[in-house]
Design an enzyme around this catalytic site. Structure first.
Site, PDB file in Angstrom:
ATOM      1  N   ARG A   8       2.831  -6.746  -4.747  1.00 18.04           N
ATOM      2  CA  ARG A   8       3.227  -5.547  -3.682  1.00 18.04           C
ATOM      3  C   ARG A   8       4.728  -5.027  -3.776  1.00 18.04           C
ATOM      4  O   ARG A   8       5.031  -3.875  -3.711  1.00 18.04           O
ATOM      5  CB  ARG A   8       3.052  -6.351  -2.351  1.00 18.04           C
ATOM      6  CG  ARG A   8       1.903  -5.894  -1.693  1.00 18.04           C
ATOM      7  CD  ARG A   8       1.496  -7.003  -0.704  1.00 18.04           C
ATOM      8  NE  ARG A   8       2.266  -6.292   0.448  1.00 18.04           N
ATOM      9  CZ  ARG A   8       2.994  -7.136   1.571  1.00 18.04           C
ATOM     10  NH1 ARG A   8       2.530  -8.393   1.427  1.00 18.04           N
ATOM     11  NH2 ARG A   8       3.736  -6.723   2.270  1.00 18.04           N
ATOM     12  N   ARG A  53      -3.074 -18.277   2.868  1.00 20.99           N
ATOM     13  CA  ARG A  53      -3.644 -16.913   2.507  1.00 20.99           C
ATOM     14  C   ARG A  53      -3.661 -16.469   1.349  1.00 20.99           C
ATOM     15  O   ARG A  53      -2.439 -16.295   0.653  1.00 20.99           O
ATOM     16  CB  ARG A  53      -3.184 -16.164   3.788  1.00 20.99           C
ATOM     17  CG  ARG A  53      -3.351 -16.691   5.392  1.00 20.99           C
ATOM     18  CD  ARG A  53      -3.101 -15.635   6.184  1.00 20.99           C
ATOM     19  NE  ARG A  53      -1.665 -14.947   5.865  1.00 20.99           N
ATOM     20  CZ  ARG A  53      -1.266 -14.286   6.919  1.00 20.99           C
ATOM     21  NH1 ARG A  53      -1.523 -13.917   8.090  1.00 20.99           N
ATOM     22  NH2 ARG A  53      -0.023 -13.422   6.608  1.00 20.99           N
ATOM     23  N   ARG A  57       7.528   9.969   0.937  1.00 21.31           N
ATOM     24  CA  ARG A  57       6.818   8.805   0.018  1.00 21.31           C
ATOM     25  C   ARG A  57       6.776   9.328  -1.424  1.00 21.31           C
ATOM     26  O   ARG A  57       6.485   8.404  -2.241  1.00 21.31           O
ATOM     27  CB  ARG A  57       5.520   8.454   0.434  1.00 21.31           C
ATOM     28  CG  ARG A  57       4.861   7.343  -0.050  1.00 21.31           C
ATOM     29  CD  ARG A  57       3.879   6.554   0.899  1.00 21.31           C
ATOM     30  NE  ARG A  57       4.554   5.984   2.021  1.00 21.31           N
ATOM     31  CZ  ARG A  57       3.972   5.120   2.803  1.00 21.31           C
ATOM     32  NH1 ARG A  57       2.485   5.184   2.689  1.00 21.31           N
ATOM     33  NH2 ARG A  57       4.486   4.588   3.820  1.00 21.31           N
ATOM     34  N   LYS A  68      11.644  -3.765   8.378  1.00 23.42           N
ATOM     35  CA  LYS A  68      11.633  -2.432   8.473  1.00 23.42           C
ATOM     36  C   LYS A  68      11.379  -2.146  10.091  1.00 23.42           C
ATOM     37  O   LYS A  68      12.062  -1.292  10.659  1.00 23.42           O
ATOM     38  CB  LYS A  68      10.912  -1.505   7.695  1.00 23.42           C
ATOM     39  CG  LYS A  68      11.104  -0.371   7.748  1.00 23.42           C
ATOM     40  CD  LYS A  68      10.475   0.563   6.714  1.00 23.42           C
ATOM     41  CE  LYS A  68       9.074   0.314   6.424  1.00 23.42           C
ATOM     42  NZ  LYS A  68       8.332   1.395   6.727  1.00 23.42           N
ATOM     43  N   ARG A 104       4.461 -19.842   3.379  1.00 22.85           N
ATOM     44  CA  ARG A 104       3.693 -19.751   4.857  1.00 22.85           C
ATOM     45  C   ARG A 104       2.119 -20.688   4.622  1.00 22.85           C
ATOM     46  O   ARG A 104       1.529 -20.565   3.420  1.00 22.85           O
ATOM     47  CB  ARG A 104       3.282 -18.241   4.992  1.00 22.85           C
ATOM     48  CG  ARG A 104       4.485 -17.577   5.416  1.00 22.85           C
ATOM     49  CD  ARG A 104       4.211 -16.399   6.178  1.00 22.85           C
ATOM     50  NE  ARG A 104       3.415 -15.144   5.320  1.00 22.85           N
ATOM     51  CZ  ARG A 104       3.513 -13.950   5.935  1.00 22.85           C
ATOM     52  NH1 ARG A 104       4.168 -13.715   6.969  1.00 22.85           N
ATOM     53  NH2 ARG A 104       2.848 -13.133   5.227  1.00 22.85           N
TER      54      ARG A 104
END
Ligand SMILES: [Zn+2]
Length: 240
Positions: free
Chosen positions: A195, A184, A113, A38, A151
């Site tokens: 999320r 991570r 939001r 974004k 990752r």
């Protein structure tokens, strides 16, 4: 105008954001799920159209840094990750959109939001005869999860790898120092899924409201394409 020549040429080739669109598209409301790029699209849009990027996240951080507009209480809440009151955000955005540089349009990012904010914004725009174009950068969750869970990071030198897209020469070992690579915590599948789901829960009702309110909502799939290609898709959709 700092858009790269490649992007500009691409835009021209795709007939994207013609002069007509530049003249009439005033308010762009940008939504993007985690992993959708974004921030990059916001920058490409604002550079191409010559209108400001109005990011509520950035404004709140700036306000805290400069000690203006944001009370210490709000700042503390923000730092604790608590949602700031709708009225506070509404007033802040309204003030920003009333400045001269936003007279020809703006890209809203991070706002609205909540449903209350969405109602406030559409009322504010309607009073001024401004029609909003909503762009939603959606992603295929499975693709994003595969990319993010792939990752790896070298704990010694910080070099980033991706087992699919940018694998190290030797499995799970850093090319530079041979250290064992780690994943991570926030790249774990359950964390990413949570999320994405939180984003969906929060955004869907707002998008539905904007759609039912007569606003144009453009859905753009941003899962796989490089930023320039996604930008061209946006341009073509805005053209129609
Ligand atoms: Zn290393």
């Amino acid at each position: 105008m700092k858009v790269s020549l490649r992007v500009r040429a691409g835009f021209a080739a795709g007939g994207a954001v013609s002069n007509v669109a530049k003249r009439f598209v005033k308010a762009i409301v940008l939504f993007g799920s985690p992993g959708s790029g974004k921030g990059t699209q916001a920058k490409l849009l604002t550079d191409c159209l010559g209108i400001p990027h109005v990011s509520t996240g950035e404004m709140l951080r700036d306000g805290i840094r400069q000690g203006r507009g944001v009370t210490p209480k709000t700042a503390a809440k923000m730092q604790a990750g608590i949602l700031v009151k709708d009225a506070v955000v509404d007033a802040m955005v309204e003030e920003r959109l009333s400045r001269p540089d936003a007279a020809n349009g703006f890209v809203l990012d991070g706002y609205p939001r909540t449903l209350v904010q969405a109602e406030h914004l559409t009322g504010w725009l309607a009073e001024r005869g401004i029609h909003e174009v909503v762009i939603h950068l959606a992603v295929d969750y499975n693709i994003i999860i595969a990319r993010l869970t792939g990752r790896r990071e070298c704990p010694r030198c910080g070099t980033l790898y991706n087992v699919v897209l940018r694998p190290p020469k030797v499995d799970e070992l850093c090319d530079l120092d041979g250290e064992k690579l780690v994943r991570r915590d926030d790249d774990r599948e359950d964390v990413i899924r949570a999320r994405l789901e939180a984003y969906d829960r929060q955004t869907r009702p707002v998008l539905d409201f904007l759609r039912s309110n007569g606003g144009r909502v453009i859905e753009v799939d941003a899962s796989n394409d490089p930023p320039e290609a996604v930008f061209q898709k946006i341009g073509r959709a805005m053209e129609n």
